[in-house]
Scaffold this active site. Sequence first.
Site, PDB file in Angstrom:
ATOM      1  N   ALA A   1      16.263 -48.768  30.907  1.00  0.00           N
ATOM      2  CA  ALA A   1      16.705 -49.880  31.742  1.00  0.00           C
ATOM      3  C   ALA A   1      17.389 -50.931  30.887  1.00  0.00           C
ATOM      4  CB  ALA A   1      15.502 -50.503  32.448  1.00  0.00           C
TER       5      ALA A   1
ATOM      6  N   HIS B   1     -35.411 -48.595  25.635  1.00  0.00           N
ATOM      7  CA  HIS B   1     -35.853 -48.188  24.299  1.00  0.00           C
ATOM      8  C   HIS B   1     -36.014 -46.674  24.265  1.00  0.00           C
ATOM      9  CE1 HIS B   1     -37.949 -48.184  20.485  1.00  0.00           C
ATOM     10  NE2 HIS B   1     -38.812 -47.321  21.020  1.00  0.00           N
TER      11      HIS B   1
ATOM     12  N   LYS C   1      -8.043 -41.189  19.176  1.00  0.00           N
ATOM     13  CA  LYS C   1      -9.478 -41.025  19.458  1.00  0.00           C
ATOM     14  C   LYS C   1      -9.858 -39.553  19.470  1.00  0.00           C
ATOM     15  CE  LYS C   1      -9.084 -44.572  19.043  1.00  0.00           C
ATOM     16  NZ  LYS C   1      -8.028 -45.596  18.917  1.00  0.00           N
TER      17      LYS C   1
ATOM     18  N   GLU D   1      -4.159 -52.650   0.830  1.00  0.00           N
ATOM     19  CA  GLU D   1      -3.947 -53.781   1.741  1.00  0.00           C
ATOM     20  C   GLU D   1      -3.389 -54.951   0.930  1.00  0.00           C
ATOM     21  OE1 GLU D   1      -4.124 -54.734   5.087  1.00  0.00           O
ATOM     22  OE2 GLU D   1      -3.483 -56.625   4.195  1.00  0.00           O
TER      23      GLU D   1
HETATM   24  C1  LIG Z   1      -1.958 -45.214  16.573  1.00  0.00           C
HETATM   25  C2  LIG Z   1      -2.301 -46.271  17.573  1.00  0.00           C
HETATM   26  C3  LIG Z   1      -3.584 -46.370  18.062  1.00  0.00           C
HETATM   27  C4  LIG Z   1      -3.914 -47.345  18.996  1.00  0.00           C
HETATM   28  N1  LIG Z   1      -5.190 -47.403  19.457  1.00  0.00           N
HETATM   29  C5  LIG Z   1      -5.512 -48.350  20.354  1.00  0.00           C
HETATM   30  C6  LIG Z   1      -6.825 -48.416  20.882  1.00  0.00           C
HETATM   31  O1  LIG Z   1      -7.682 -47.596  20.548  1.00  0.00           O
HETATM   32  N2  LIG Z   1      -7.119 -49.389  21.781  1.00  0.00           N
HETATM   33  C7  LIG Z   1      -6.175 -50.303  22.180  1.00  0.00           C
HETATM   34  O2  LIG Z   1      -6.494 -51.191  22.984  1.00  0.00           O
HETATM   35  N3  LIG Z   1      -4.924 -50.263  21.718  1.00  0.00           N
HETATM   36  C8  LIG Z   1      -4.564 -49.300  20.819  1.00  0.00           C
HETATM   37  N4  LIG Z   1      -3.278 -49.233  20.377  1.00  0.00           N
HETATM   38  C9  LIG Z   1      -2.306 -50.210  20.889  1.00  0.00           C
HETATM   39  C10 LIG Z   1      -1.807 -49.786  22.264  1.00  0.00           C
HETATM   40  O3  LIG Z   1      -1.240 -48.497  22.183  1.00  0.00           O
HETATM   41  C11 LIG Z   1      -0.794 -50.785  22.785  1.00  0.00           C
HETATM   42  O4  LIG Z   1      -1.332 -52.077  22.757  1.00  0.00           O
HETATM   43  C12 LIG Z   1      -0.379 -50.466  24.212  1.00  0.00           C
HETATM   44  O5  LIG Z   1       0.200 -49.180  24.292  1.00  0.00           O
HETATM   45  C13 LIG Z   1       0.595 -51.513  24.727  1.00  0.00           C
HETATM   46  O6  LIG Z   1       0.953 -51.218  26.019  1.00  0.00           O
HETATM   47  P1  LIG Z   1       2.337 -51.693  26.611  1.00  0.00           P
HETATM   48  O7  LIG Z   1       2.321 -51.274  28.032  1.00  0.00           O
HETATM   49  O8  LIG Z   1       2.569 -53.112  26.289  1.00  0.00           O
HETATM   50  O9  LIG Z   1       3.471 -50.903  25.794  1.00  0.00           O
HETATM   51  P2  LIG Z   1       3.692 -49.403  25.342  1.00  0.00           P
HETATM   52  O10 LIG Z   1       2.491 -48.579  25.457  1.00  0.00           O
HETATM   53  O11 LIG Z   1       4.387 -49.505  24.030  1.00  0.00           O
HETATM   54  O12 LIG Z   1       4.705 -48.855  26.431  1.00  0.00           O
HETATM   55  C14 LIG Z   1       6.004 -49.325  26.574  1.00  0.00           C
HETATM   56  C15 LIG Z   1       6.831 -48.270  27.269  1.00  0.00           C
HETATM   57  O13 LIG Z   1       8.090 -48.834  27.601  1.00  0.00           O
HETATM   58  C16 LIG Z   1       9.095 -47.862  27.416  1.00  0.00           C
HETATM   59  N5  LIG Z   1      10.358 -48.576  27.254  1.00  0.00           N
HETATM   60  C17 LIG Z   1      10.701 -49.442  26.276  1.00  0.00           C
HETATM   61  N6  LIG Z   1      11.925 -49.942  26.501  1.00  0.00           N
HETATM   62  C18 LIG Z   1      12.364 -49.392  27.650  1.00  0.00           C
HETATM   63  C19 LIG Z   1      13.552 -49.534  28.423  1.00  0.00           C
HETATM   64  N7  LIG Z   1      14.520 -50.359  28.055  1.00  0.00           N
HETATM   65  N8  LIG Z   1      13.667 -48.810  29.544  1.00  0.00           N
HETATM   66  C20 LIG Z   1      12.679 -47.974  29.954  1.00  0.00           C
HETATM   67  N9  LIG Z   1      11.542 -47.814  29.264  1.00  0.00           N
HETATM   68  C21 LIG Z   1      11.380 -48.527  28.140  1.00  0.00           C
HETATM   69  C22 LIG Z   1       8.626 -47.095  26.195  1.00  0.00           C
HETATM   70  O14 LIG Z   1       9.205 -45.801  26.158  1.00  0.00           O
HETATM   71  C23 LIG Z   1       7.122 -47.062  26.394  1.00  0.00           C
HETATM   72  O15 LIG Z   1       6.694 -45.896  27.056  1.00  0.00           O
HETATM   73  C24 LIG Z   1      -2.921 -48.253  19.449  1.00  0.00           C
HETATM   74  C25 LIG Z   1      -1.604 -48.145  18.977  1.00  0.00           C
HETATM   75  C26 LIG Z   1      -1.293 -47.173  18.056  1.00  0.00           C
HETATM   76  C27 LIG Z   1       0.122 -47.065  17.573  1.00  0.00           C
END
Ligand SMILES: Cc1cc2nc3c(=O)[nH]c(=O)nc-3n(C[C@H](O)[C@H](O)[C@H](O)COP(=O)(O)OP(=O)(O)OC[C@H]3O[C@@H](n4cnc5c(N)ncnc54)[C@H](O)[C@@H]3O)c2cc1C
Length: 467
Positions: free
Chosen positions: A116, A443, A53, A201
Amino acid sequence: MAEQMDFDVLVIGAGPGGYHAAIRAAQLGLKVACVEREYLGGVCLNVGCIPTKAMLHAGEQIAAARHAADFGLTFGEQKLDIAKLNGWKDGIVKKLTGGVGALFKANKVTHLIGEASFVDPHTVKVGDKTYTASNFIIATGSEPAKLPGLDVDQNVIVDSTGALVMPDPVPARMLCVGGGVIGFEFSHVYNNMGSEVKVIEFLPNIIPGADADAVKEFGKIMKKQGIKIATETKANKAEKKGDGVHVELENVKTGEKTTEVFDRVLVAVGRRPRTDGLNVQAAGVHVTERGFIPADTRQHSNVPHIYSVGDVAGNPMLAHKAMKEGLVAAEVIAGKPSEQDAVAIPGVVYTSPELAWVGLTEQEAKDKGYEVKTGIFPLSASGRAMTLQATDGFVKMVVEKDTDLLLGVHIVAPHASDLLGEAGLALEMAATASDIALTIHAHPTLGEAVLEAAEAVHKQAIHIMNK
Ligand SMILES: Cc1cc2nc3c(=O)[nH]c(=O)nc-3n(C[C@H](O)[C@H](O)[C@H](O)COP(=O)(O)OP(=O)(O)OC[C@H]3O[C@@H](n4cnc5c(N)ncnc54)[C@H](O)[C@@H]3O)c2cc1C
């Protein structure tokens, strides 16, 4: 048994799902730890939502400066300090991720650094230490999917993480493989910053999941802005040569192959759940063939004291969905009657204009057996849009014919993501199109286009001819 445990809840992953779960669980009086192996804030804060963003905003300002000439404002030659741009974006990320650390401290969430891995259903290993907990929340997120033949080097062939670092100079020719949300956001950034951008695509349509009319309008606008779009096209292989990356493209309908040369190639073909290193088998947790850890509406995995939230739990892979699921898991553990039953999860492409939607597309509504009516209000008829030099786009409303019940709202407009709040609330409150039409909107605002789309459903919009 519970009192012998180190923690009531141990959250794995500090992305939007994980940090929301950890903080809410702590707010509810539970003893909480959150393990993170890479960075607080997860993908969203570090290499996802937030930095994209920031780059989008910078690109839009560049485009806006060019358009200012329309009303008589001209500047000198545009000059982009790329090191400063990258640094500015990194600064925002640092501030927000630092904020998550501060929130952990304030809420007394123990932050464990490391990877973990389950030892048994109540124990995880982090480095050379083990921790026990009564409940676990798996929030390990996702990572970019790979494409055979296109090896990501994060320099000339990049995934979304590599694409976030703008090279100096801005690449002259950019290929984006994948016409989804992430692909279009980056295409927009690079296009605004001066690259000649082509998006390919594989499927017949870009932005899968969005309403067909909205996608058509959006595609038309992106093309008008200079982005080339080729659907039903795939990239077979990429070869780095002296004059750039030679990419073999194939029309999947005709089988015709061509080779085109680019300076940067972005592979944005989707994301895969991430469970590597987690050793969930030791806890008896079921992982699907595609790598997801599915959860029920209260976020339980197949092992009742182990919860799954966010990208790893399933589609759509969106931060706000992860956040909500994190809250639900924490509340369920604390004994609250929480459940995930959202009527609608918004989707947004943060380009300019944005494409944003909530609820059912017209086709989805028909597939579900609804008889529908639709109303469209074009921004070309909006006074506010004219003052913003942003008359491309529309608001489309999908409504059940007999009851007037709102089913879905699809917006192509500046700040569509913000306009979506009203639509989301209306859907959750089971509002009708008339409820929206009867609400006085300020408006001149873009929000009036939402009101007029509701009026258009009844063929009573004021600022257009109702057909
Ligand atoms: C370029 C890009 C742009 C995006 N823009 C948007 C947006 O504008 N709006 C939106 O809603 N979504 C967006 N997304 C999607 C969004 O980033 C994800 O849906 C969101 O981050 C998911 O959250 P999460 O907590 O499930 O996982 P994640 O954010 O992937 O976090 C998971 C975390 O777990 C950690 N982890 C994994 N395995 C282990 C382990 N075994 N031990 C300890 N730590 C671990 C990782 O290091 C990571 O930090 C975007 C994604 C990308 C790639």
